[in-house]
Design an enzyme around this catalytic site. Structure first.
Site, PDB file in Angstrom:
ATOM      1  N   LYS A 187      24.881  16.721  21.602  1.00 56.26           N
ATOM      2  CA  LYS A 187      24.181  17.997  21.384  1.00 56.26           C
ATOM      3  C   LYS A 187      25.120  19.033  20.754  1.00 56.26           C
ATOM      4  O   LYS A 187      26.342  18.814  20.702  1.00 56.26           O
ATOM      5  CB  LYS A 187      23.604  18.466  22.726  1.00 56.26           C
TER       6      LYS A 187
ATOM      7  N   TYR B 150      11.449  15.862  22.136  1.00 55.90           N
ATOM      8  CA  TYR B 150      11.305  16.272  23.537  1.00 55.90           C
ATOM      9  C   TYR B 150       9.845  16.541  23.914  1.00 55.90           C
ATOM     10  O   TYR B 150       9.572  17.334  24.817  1.00 55.90           O
ATOM     11  CB  TYR B 150      12.170  17.505  23.816  1.00 55.90           C
TER      12      TYR B 150
ATOM     13  N   ASN C  72      23.947  20.493  28.248  1.00 54.30           N
ATOM     14  CA  ASN C  72      24.649  19.395  28.934  1.00 54.30           C
ATOM     15  C   ASN C  72      25.262  18.313  28.021  1.00 54.30           C
ATOM     16  O   ASN C  72      25.444  17.179  28.418  1.00 54.30           O
ATOM     17  CB  ASN C  72      23.758  18.791  30.022  1.00 54.30           C
TER      18      ASN C  72
ATOM     19  N   HIS D  31      22.483  13.555  25.011  1.00 51.19           N
ATOM     20  CA  HIS D  31      21.167  12.990  25.345  1.00 51.19           C
ATOM     21  C   HIS D  31      21.270  11.483  25.235  1.00 51.19           C
ATOM     22  O   HIS D  31      21.910  10.966  24.308  1.00 51.19           O
ATOM     23  CB  HIS D  31      20.077  13.468  24.371  1.00 51.19           C
TER      24      HIS D  31
ATOM     25  N   GLU E  15      12.564   7.008  19.976  1.00 51.13           N
ATOM     26  CA  GLU E  15      13.572   7.956  19.487  1.00 51.13           C
ATOM     27  C   GLU E  15      14.356   7.386  18.300  1.00 51.13           C
ATOM     28  O   GLU E  15      14.656   8.103  17.352  1.00 51.13           O
ATOM     29  CB  GLU E  15      14.501   8.335  20.655  1.00 51.13           C
TER      30      GLU E  15
HETATM   31  P1  GTP Z   1      18.119  14.279  27.969  1.00 50.78           P
HETATM   32  O1  GTP Z   1      18.999  13.068  27.841  1.00 50.78           O
HETATM   33  O2  GTP Z   1      18.589  15.459  27.166  1.00 50.78           O
HETATM   34  O3  GTP Z   1      16.667  13.942  27.725  1.00 50.78           O
HETATM   35  O4  GTP Z   1      18.273  14.743  29.487  1.00 50.78           O
HETATM   36  P2  GTP Z   1      17.712  14.010  30.787  1.00 50.78           P
HETATM   37  O5  GTP Z   1      16.906  12.809  30.418  1.00 50.78           O
HETATM   38  O6  GTP Z   1      18.848  13.843  31.716  1.00 50.78           O
HETATM   39  O7  GTP Z   1      16.760  15.139  31.387  1.00 50.78           O
HETATM   40  P3  GTP Z   1      15.272  15.502  30.994  1.00 50.78           P
HETATM   41  O8  GTP Z   1      14.726  14.579  29.969  1.00 50.78           O
HETATM   42  O9  GTP Z   1      14.512  15.691  32.264  1.00 50.78           O
HETATM   43  O10 GTP Z   1      15.444  16.951  30.350  1.00 50.78           O
HETATM   44  C1  GTP Z   1      15.747  17.117  28.973  1.00 50.78           C
HETATM   45  C2  GTP Z   1      16.687  18.261  28.819  1.00 50.78           C
HETATM   46  O11 GTP Z   1      16.022  19.447  29.212  1.00 50.78           O
HETATM   47  C3  GTP Z   1      17.941  18.196  29.706  1.00 50.78           C
HETATM   48  O12 GTP Z   1      19.005  17.519  29.081  1.00 50.78           O
HETATM   49  C4  GTP Z   1      18.283  19.647  29.911  1.00 50.78           C
HETATM   50  O13 GTP Z   1      19.037  20.143  28.827  1.00 50.78           O
HETATM   51  C5  GTP Z   1      16.914  20.301  29.880  1.00 50.78           C
HETATM   52  N1  GTP Z   1      16.433  20.493  31.257  1.00 50.78           N
HETATM   53  C6  GTP Z   1      15.914  19.590  32.097  1.00 50.78           C
HETATM   54  N2  GTP Z   1      15.578  20.155  33.271  1.00 50.78           N
HETATM   55  C7  GTP Z   1      15.898  21.450  33.146  1.00 50.78           C
HETATM   56  C8  GTP Z   1      15.805  22.556  34.012  1.00 50.78           C
HETATM   57  O14 GTP Z   1      15.349  22.472  35.140  1.00 50.78           O
HETATM   58  N3  GTP Z   1      16.273  23.743  33.515  1.00 50.78           N
HETATM   59  C9  GTP Z   1      16.778  23.864  32.253  1.00 50.78           C
HETATM   60  N4  GTP Z   1      17.214  25.060  31.820  1.00 50.78           N
HETATM   61  N5  GTP Z   1      16.892  22.830  31.423  1.00 50.78           N
HETATM   62  C10 GTP Z   1      16.448  21.640  31.854  1.00 50.78           C
HETATM   63 MG    MG Z   2      15.369  12.849  28.959  1.00 49.54          MG
END
Ligand code: GTP
Ligand code: MG
Length: 150
Positions: A11, A51, A114, A117, A128
């Site tokens: 990212k 997303y 973070n 991805h 993807e």
């Molecule tokens: P990705 O690999 O980026 O998809 O992350 P993930 O699979 O570990 O998490 P998820 O798909 O649930 O969420 C996608 C992204 O949304 C995360 O990487 C975070 O950057 C963001 N995100 C998820 N949950 C939260 C939340 O509760 N608050 C905020 N601010 N961001 C969130």
């Molecule tokens: Mg995810």
């Protein structure tokens, strides 16, 4: 065990904080093979599609703003159980919960930013990879240690 392909994105914070080399090194150390890699600025519509599962959630607009804010590196990584393996190496979504030794545990500062991805299932990986790469951009090659890992 199966040889799978997964989609990985470093990212915007990764490039801006000059963490690319250190993160790629961790992926290479785990016998994973990069079969496609490019630096790009993600168009907003592609970010929204990527997303799509989070559409409507409160963190969706800032998430799209973040991943379109500056360039990212996108990759396809191949290897035995690569989907689960890369998710493990990446660590928990919230860096406060990510274990030390994981990429997010060591480099991410907030959930929103973070750093990495990684696809979470075979279905997401295929979707993807198709969103970001054309078939001809995936390059097959042999690595010398393959005989040790099968
Ligand atoms: P990705 O690999 O980026 O998809 O992350 P993930 O699979 O570990 O998490 P998820 O798909 O649930 O969420 C996608 C992204 O949304 C995360 O990487 C975070 O950057 C963001 N995100 C998820 N949950 C939260 C939340 O509760 N608050 C905020 N601010 N961001 C969130
Ligand atoms: Mg995810």
């Amino acid at each position: 065990m199966s040889c799978e392909r997964t989609f990985v994105m470093l990212k915007p914070g990764t490039l801006e904080r000059r963490l690319v080399g250190r993160i790629l090194e961790r992926l290479e150390n785990c016998c994973l093979k990069i079969i496609a890699l490019k630096l790009m600025r993600i168009p907003r519509d592609l970010a929204e599609e990527h997303y799509a599962e989070h559409r409507g959630k409160d963190f969706y607009p800032p998430l799209i703003d973040y991943i379109t804010s500056s360039p990212v590196i996108v990759m396809v990584i191949e290897g035995e159980n690569s989907i689960a393996k890369v998710r493990k190496i990446a660590g928990a979504t919230n860096p406060m919960e990510a274990l030390p030794g994981t990429i997010r545990g060591d480099f991410a500062l907030t959930t929103k930013k973070n750093v990495i991805h990684a696809s979470d299932s075979l279905e997401s990986a295929q979707r993807e990879i198709n969103l970001f790469f054309k078939e001809e951009e995936l390059i097959d090659y042999e690595v010398p240690n393959e005989k040790w890992i099968r």
